[in-house]
Scaffold this motif. Structure first.
Motif, short mmCIF file in Angstrom:
data_model
loop_
_atom_site.label_atom_id
_atom_site.label_comp_id
_atom_site.label_asym_id
_atom_site.label_seq_id
_atom_site.Cartn_x
_atom_site.Cartn_y
_atom_site.Cartn_z
N PRO A 78 5.87 11.28 -3.73
CA PRO A 78 6.62 11.13 -2.48
C PRO A 78 6.77 12.46 -1.74
O PRO A 78 7.02 13.49 -2.36
CB PRO A 78 7.97 10.59 -2.96
CG PRO A 78 7.66 9.89 -4.24
CD PRO A 78 6.58 10.70 -4.89
N ILE A 79 6.60 12.42 -0.41
CA ILE A 79 6.73 13.62 0.41
C ILE A 79 7.66 13.35 1.58
O ILE A 79 7.81 12.20 2.02
CB ILE A 79 5.36 14.10 0.94
CG1 ILE A 79 4.71 13.00 1.82
CG2 ILE A 79 4.44 14.48 -0.20
CD1 ILE A 79 3.46 13.47 2.52
N HIS A 90 0.81 -1.22 0.00
CA HIS A 90 0.00 0.00 0.00
C HIS A 90 0.84 1.28 0.00
O HIS A 90 0.64 2.17 -0.81
CB HIS A 90 -0.92 -0.01 1.23
CG HIS A 90 -2.03 0.97 1.16
ND1 HIS A 90 -3.34 0.62 0.90
CD2 HIS A 90 -2.04 2.32 1.33
CE1 HIS A 90 -4.10 1.69 0.90
NE2 HIS A 90 -3.33 2.74 1.16
N ALA A 91 1.79 1.38 0.94
CA ALA A 91 2.61 2.59 1.07
C ALA A 91 3.98 2.21 1.60
O ALA A 91 4.17 1.14 2.18
CB ALA A 91 1.93 3.60 2.00
N ARG A 92 4.94 3.13 1.39
CA ARG A 92 6.31 2.84 1.81
C ARG A 92 6.92 4.05 2.50
O ARG A 92 6.73 5.19 2.09
CB ARG A 92 7.16 2.44 0.60
CG ARG A 92 8.65 2.19 0.94
CD ARG A 92 9.36 1.49 -0.20
NE ARG A 92 9.11 2.14 -1.47
CZ ARG A 92 8.98 1.52 -2.64
NH1 ARG A 92 9.08 0.20 -2.68
NH2 ARG A 92 8.77 2.18 -3.76
N PHE A 93 7.68 3.78 3.57
CA PHE A 93 8.47 4.79 4.28
C PHE A 93 9.94 4.50 4.01
O PHE A 93 10.40 3.38 4.25
CB PHE A 93 8.21 4.74 5.78
CG PHE A 93 6.78 5.03 6.16
CD1 PHE A 93 6.38 6.32 6.49
CD2 PHE A 93 5.83 4.01 6.19
CE1 PHE A 93 5.06 6.58 6.84
CE2 PHE A 93 4.52 4.26 6.54
CZ PHE A 93 4.13 5.56 6.86
N THR A 94 10.67 5.50 3.54
CA THR A 94 12.08 5.30 3.19
C THR A 94 12.94 6.36 3.87
O THR A 94 12.74 7.56 3.66
CB THR A 94 12.28 5.39 1.67
OG1 THR A 94 11.40 4.47 1.01
CG2 THR A 94 13.72 5.07 1.30
N PRO A 95 13.92 5.96 4.70
CA PRO A 95 14.84 6.94 5.29
C PRO A 95 15.83 7.44 4.26
O PRO A 95 16.41 6.65 3.51
CB PRO A 95 15.53 6.14 6.41
CG PRO A 95 15.43 4.71 5.99
CD PRO A 95 14.16 4.58 5.18
N THR A 96 16.02 8.76 4.20
CA THR A 96 16.97 9.39 3.29
C THR A 96 17.71 10.48 4.05
O THR A 96 17.30 10.86 5.15
CB THR A 96 16.26 10.02 2.07
OG1 THR A 96 15.56 11.20 2.51
CG2 THR A 96 15.28 9.04 1.44
N PRO A 97 18.79 11.03 3.49
CA PRO A 97 19.47 12.15 4.16
C PRO A 97 18.56 13.36 4.38
O PRO A 97 18.79 14.16 5.29
CB PRO A 97 20.60 12.48 3.18
CG PRO A 97 20.87 11.20 2.46
CD PRO A 97 19.53 10.56 2.31
N ILE A 146 10.84 9.63 3.73
CA ILE A 146 9.98 9.83 2.56
C ILE A 146 8.80 8.88 2.64
O ILE A 146 8.97 7.67 2.83
CB ILE A 146 10.76 9.57 1.25
CG1 ILE A 146 11.98 10.48 1.14
CG2 ILE A 146 9.83 9.76 0.05
CD1 ILE A 146 11.65 11.94 1.01
N LEU A 147 7.58 9.42 2.48
CA LEU A 147 6.37 8.61 2.39
C LEU A 147 5.88 8.62 0.95
O LEU A 147 5.77 9.69 0.34
CB LEU A 147 5.28 9.17 3.32
CG LEU A 147 3.86 8.60 3.10
CD1 LEU A 147 3.82 7.11 3.41
CD2 LEU A 147 2.85 9.36 3.96
N GLU A 148 5.60 7.45 0.43
CA GLU A 148 5.03 7.37 -0.91
C GLU A 148 3.93 6.31 -0.96
O GLU A 148 4.03 5.27 -0.31
CB GLU A 148 6.10 7.04 -1.96
CG GLU A 148 6.85 5.75 -1.70
CD GLU A 148 7.95 5.51 -2.72
OE1 GLU A 148 7.70 5.72 -3.93
OE2 GLU A 148 9.06 5.13 -2.30
N ASP A 149 2.88 6.63 -1.68
CA ASP A 149 1.83 5.66 -1.94
C ASP A 149 2.30 4.76 -3.09
O ASP A 149 2.89 5.23 -4.06
CB ASP A 149 0.53 6.37 -2.32
CG ASP A 149 -0.62 5.41 -2.50
OD1 ASP A 149 -1.28 5.09 -1.50
OD2 ASP A 149 -0.84 4.98 -3.64
N MET A 150 2.04 3.46 -2.97
CA MET A 150 2.54 2.50 -3.95
C MET A 150 1.44 2.11 -4.95
O MET A 150 1.34 0.95 -5.34
CB MET A 150 3.10 1.28 -3.23
CG MET A 150 4.25 1.61 -2.28
SD MET A 150 4.85 0.18 -1.31
CE MET A 150 5.64 -0.78 -2.62
N GLY A 151 0.65 3.10 -5.35
CA GLY A 151 -0.41 2.81 -6.30
C GLY A 151 -1.58 2.10 -5.67
O GLY A 151 -2.27 1.31 -6.34
#
Length: 220
Positions: free
Chosen positions: A80-81, A49-56, A60-65
């Motif tokens: 992505p936000i 459904h959605a993914r949380f990704t750690p970045t510098p 980042i939160l993104e919906d996976m369609g």
């Protein structure tokens, strides 16, 4: 072993996962499929459904369609936000979450799993069983082992994942099954000192280990 207390956190609010929380030190996928990091077993939730990704830049939160969408502070997540401390996240119409930039920014009321037999506070590394604090505190390895099980309460965690989380990726190479079994046994003994009538650490043969942490008001 790297401490998790400075990592951003995702805390579940209203919904089937209410009260649970996850460290966002690594990417986390929310979905209906069993292989997802955060599983919501409901048809309103997409398989992934959605993914949380750690970045510098931050998490980042993104919906996976997803079919039923993901909201952040009431707004659809179209692209992505970067999440901000205190952001409210809605997955479909079934589950709400709150994002915190670190455990230190989380309100005190959020640091404990209200109503469950076992409660854990990552910031102070304290553990309560039946509202009684474990004293002396768990060892570092015991706490890290319990933490990953706590974050995935009810889910089976593989032995390799437990070893990697407790000892760390670099030090986990060469850790024997006997060492993990001994750690699990010591942790069970510490929990049984306060609550000998309930088995918290459950072995699922051929699959791994899970934490059974029911509501304190329910008979076990």
């Amino acid at each position: 072993m790297e401490s998790t207390q400075e990592f951003p956190l995702l805390v579940a609010k209203a919904g089937p996962l209410n009260g649970r929380r996850w460290s966002l030190s690594t990417p986390k996928v929310i979905g209906r499929e069993a292989h997802c990091d955060i599983v919501i077993d409901d048809r309103q939730v997409s398989r992934c459904h959605a993914r949380f990704t750690p970045t510098p830049e931050g998490i980042i939160l993104e919906d996976m369609g997803s079919k039923n969408g993901t909201l952040c502070n009431g707004n659809p997540v179209i692209k992505p936000i970067v999440l901000q401390d205190g952001d409210a996240i809605q997955v479909s119409l079934i589950q709400q979450f709150v994002f915190f930039t670190s455990d230190a920014t989380m309100p005190l009321s959020e640091t404990q799993e209200q109503g469950t037999r076992l409660r854990l506070d990552v910031r102070s590394r304290r553990v309560w069983v039946l509202n009684q604090q474990i004293v002396p505190p768990l060892s570092a390895l015991q706490f890290y082992l319990l933490q990953i099980l706590f974050e995935r309460t009810g889910q089976v965690v593989s032995r390799q994942d437990l070893v990697s989380s407790a000892w760390g990726e670099e030090q986990s190479v060469g850790v024997s099954d006997q060492a993990l079994d001994a750690l699990i046994r010591r942790l069970r003994d510490r929990l049984a000192e306060i609550d000998p009538n309930h088995t918290y650490i459950v072995t699922v043969r051929g699959h791994g280990i899970r934490l059974d942490n029911p509501d304190i008001s329910k008979n076990s």
